[in-house]
Design a protein around this motif. Structure first.
Motif, PDB file in Angstrom:
ATOM      1  N   GLU A   1       4.092   0.704  14.051  1.00 36.28           N
ATOM      2  CA  GLU A   1       3.975   1.499  12.811  1.00 36.28           C
ATOM      3  C   GLU A   1       5.270   2.273  12.535  1.00 36.28           C
ATOM      4  N   GLN A   2       5.845   2.820  13.600  1.00 33.56           N
ATOM      5  CA  GLN A   2       7.113   3.573  13.405  1.00 33.56           C
ATOM      6  C   GLN A   2       8.223   2.643  12.914  1.00 33.56           C
ATOM      7  N   TYR A   3       8.222   1.416  13.460  1.00 36.05           N
ATOM      8  CA  TYR A   3       9.242   0.444  13.029  1.00 36.05           C
ATOM      9  C   TYR A   3       9.055   0.127  11.544  1.00 36.05           C
ATOM     10  N   ASP A   4       7.777  -0.119  11.158  1.00 38.29           N
ATOM     11  CA  ASP A   4       7.506  -0.448   9.747  1.00 38.29           C
ATOM     12  C   ASP A   4       7.951   0.688   8.827  1.00 38.29           C
ATOM     13  N   GLU A   5       7.727   1.898   9.297  1.00 45.03           N
ATOM     14  CA  GLU A   5       8.116   3.070   8.493  1.00 45.03           C
ATOM     15  C   GLU A   5       9.645   3.115   8.319  1.00 45.03           C
ATOM     16  N   MET A   6      10.365   2.846   9.407  1.00 45.81           N
ATOM     17  CA  MET A   6      11.842   2.838   9.327  1.00 45.81           C
ATOM     18  C   MET A   6      12.311   1.733   8.387  1.00 45.81           C
TER      19      MET A   6
ATOM     20  N   GLN B   1      10.657   0.441   5.905  1.00 48.48           N
ATOM     21  CA  GLN B   1      10.351   0.826   4.518  1.00 48.48           C
ATOM     22  C   GLN B   1      11.401   1.804   3.980  1.00 48.48           C
ATOM     23  N   LYS B   2      11.788   2.771   4.855  1.00 50.75           N
ATOM     24  CA  LYS B   2      12.796   3.761   4.422  1.00 50.75           C
ATOM     25  C   LYS B   2      14.127   3.078   4.173  1.00 50.75           C
ATOM     26  N   SER B   3      14.480   2.123   5.036  1.00 53.89           N
ATOM     27  CA  SER B   3      15.796   1.487   4.808  1.00 53.89           C
ATOM     28  C   SER B   3      15.793   0.663   3.535  1.00 53.89           C
ATOM     29  N   ILE B   4      14.647   0.092   3.192  1.00 50.83           N
ATOM     30  CA  ILE B   4      14.576  -0.672   1.936  1.00 50.83           C
ATOM     31  C   ILE B   4      14.815   0.277   0.747  1.00 50.83           C
ATOM     32  N   GLU B   5      14.225   1.472   0.852  1.00 50.88           N
ATOM     33  CA  GLU B   5      14.435   2.454  -0.234  1.00 50.88           C
ATOM     34  C   GLU B   5      15.908   2.866  -0.312  1.00 50.88           C
ATOM     35  N   GLU B   6      16.560   2.909   0.858  1.00 51.30           N
ATOM     36  CA  GLU B   6      17.974   3.331   0.873  1.00 51.30           C
ATOM     37  C   GLU B   6      18.908   2.328   0.193  1.00 51.30           C
TER      38      GLU B   6
END
Ligand code: SAM
Length: 286
Positions: free
Chosen positions: A251-256, A258-263
């Motif tokens: 889950e933590q990996y998926d969150e990271m 997702q954030k990098s996609i937004e970046e």
């Protein structure tokens, strides 16, 4: 395959200025060379016969680590007279629905390419840097791919180099990935030594090197969306190895991720890709 205007006996094509208007819309002409005419595409090499002279004839072409066969199939459709072979350790390529002039083989490069010496006019290998350790590149891979190129044939290698304007979360993921590769003896910077690896075989003199910016994210339009989807596929692909290495949960990996996609859009991220190509000569024996 790149153009070498100094090729002996090669005459530059005469551009027919009376081409009809439809042809003029498809192509652009600069200094006597023909280029694509798509405004938001940064690809800047010519597409005329001087660029791909041999492929218009009957060439044997090998794509090493062909994956799903995208490159080989596209090339086979563009150059119908040439024959293409894609080889990959995983049989993820199509065996039935494909052009007749392309075939795929399952094989591990580490066991040798199952073709005789000097069988191909053109050998292509792309995005393979994490597949081999540095010593495998030096001691096996280069020898093997060069072995199967004919004297006078061409070798082309293409790899990702650097990420530019990454956001902090993507930077974190990429550094962890680098650390993991280094720990396993793999060189994340293979792109920076490919020219040397080619030269060290003593089969190449004039090695051409071109770099290209590949934008990642919808900030760069359609091409950026393709780049983004490609990177997302890679991030998903390395998750089973990278998340335990980073000691984080799925889950933590998926969150990271997702954030990098937004970046991507916020930082206007892009990658640099590099390609090297050269004509094989007989090895120096002196
Ligand atoms: C990142 S993909 C690149 C695919 C393709 N070249 C492209 O540009 O889309 C790397 C490919 O190399 C293949 N590969 C890795 N190690 C290999 C080996 N030792 N022998 C043959 N193929 C290998 C993988 O199965 C995978 O399909």
């Amino acid at each position: 395959m790149g153009s070498q205007n100094s090729r002996p006996g090669k005459v530059l094509p005469v551009i027919n200025e009376s081409l009809d208007s439809e042809a003029h819309e498809q192509f652009r002409y600069l200094l006597g060379r023909r280029f694509h005419n798509v405004s938001d595409i940064t690809y800047d090499l010519p597409n005329d016969e001087d660029e791909t002279p041999q492929l218009e004839e009957r060439c044997n072409v090998l794509d090493v680590g062909c994956g799903p066969g995208t490159w080989a199939i596209e090339m086979a459709m563009n150059y119908e007279k040439s024959s293409f072979i894609g080889i990959d350790i995983s049989p993820i390529f199509p065996m039935e629905i494909k052009p007749n002039n392309v075939n795929f083989e399952e094989g591990n490069i580490m066991d040798g390419i199952p073709h005789p010496d000097e069988s191909f006019d053109f050998v292509h290998m792309r995005y393979m840097f994490p597949s081999f350790t540095q010593s495998q590149w030096e001691e096996i891979v280069m020898n093997e791919i060069v072995r199967v190129v004919k004297i006078g044939g061409w070798l082309e290698l293409c790899e990702y180099e650097l990420c530019q304007d990454c956001g902090p979360v993507l930077e974190n993921l990429l550094s962890a990935r680098r650390e993991m590769l280094i720990k396993e003896g793999r060189n994340p910077d293979v792109a920076q030594i490919i020219g040397k690896l080619m030269r060290d075989t003593q089969h190449f003199d004039d090695i051409c090197h071109k770099t290209k910016e590949v934008p990642i994210g919808s900030w760069a339009g359609k091409i950026g969306e393709v780049g983004r989807d490609n990177i997302i596929t890679r991030m998903i692909g390395i998750k089973p190895a990278l998340s335990p290495f980073m000691n984080i949960s799925s889950e933590q990996y998926d969150e990271m991720m997702q954030k990098s996609i937004e970046e991507f859009n916020e930082y206007k991220t892009f990658f640099i890709t590099s390609r090297w190509y050269a004509k094989k000569k007989a090895k120096n024996t002196t």
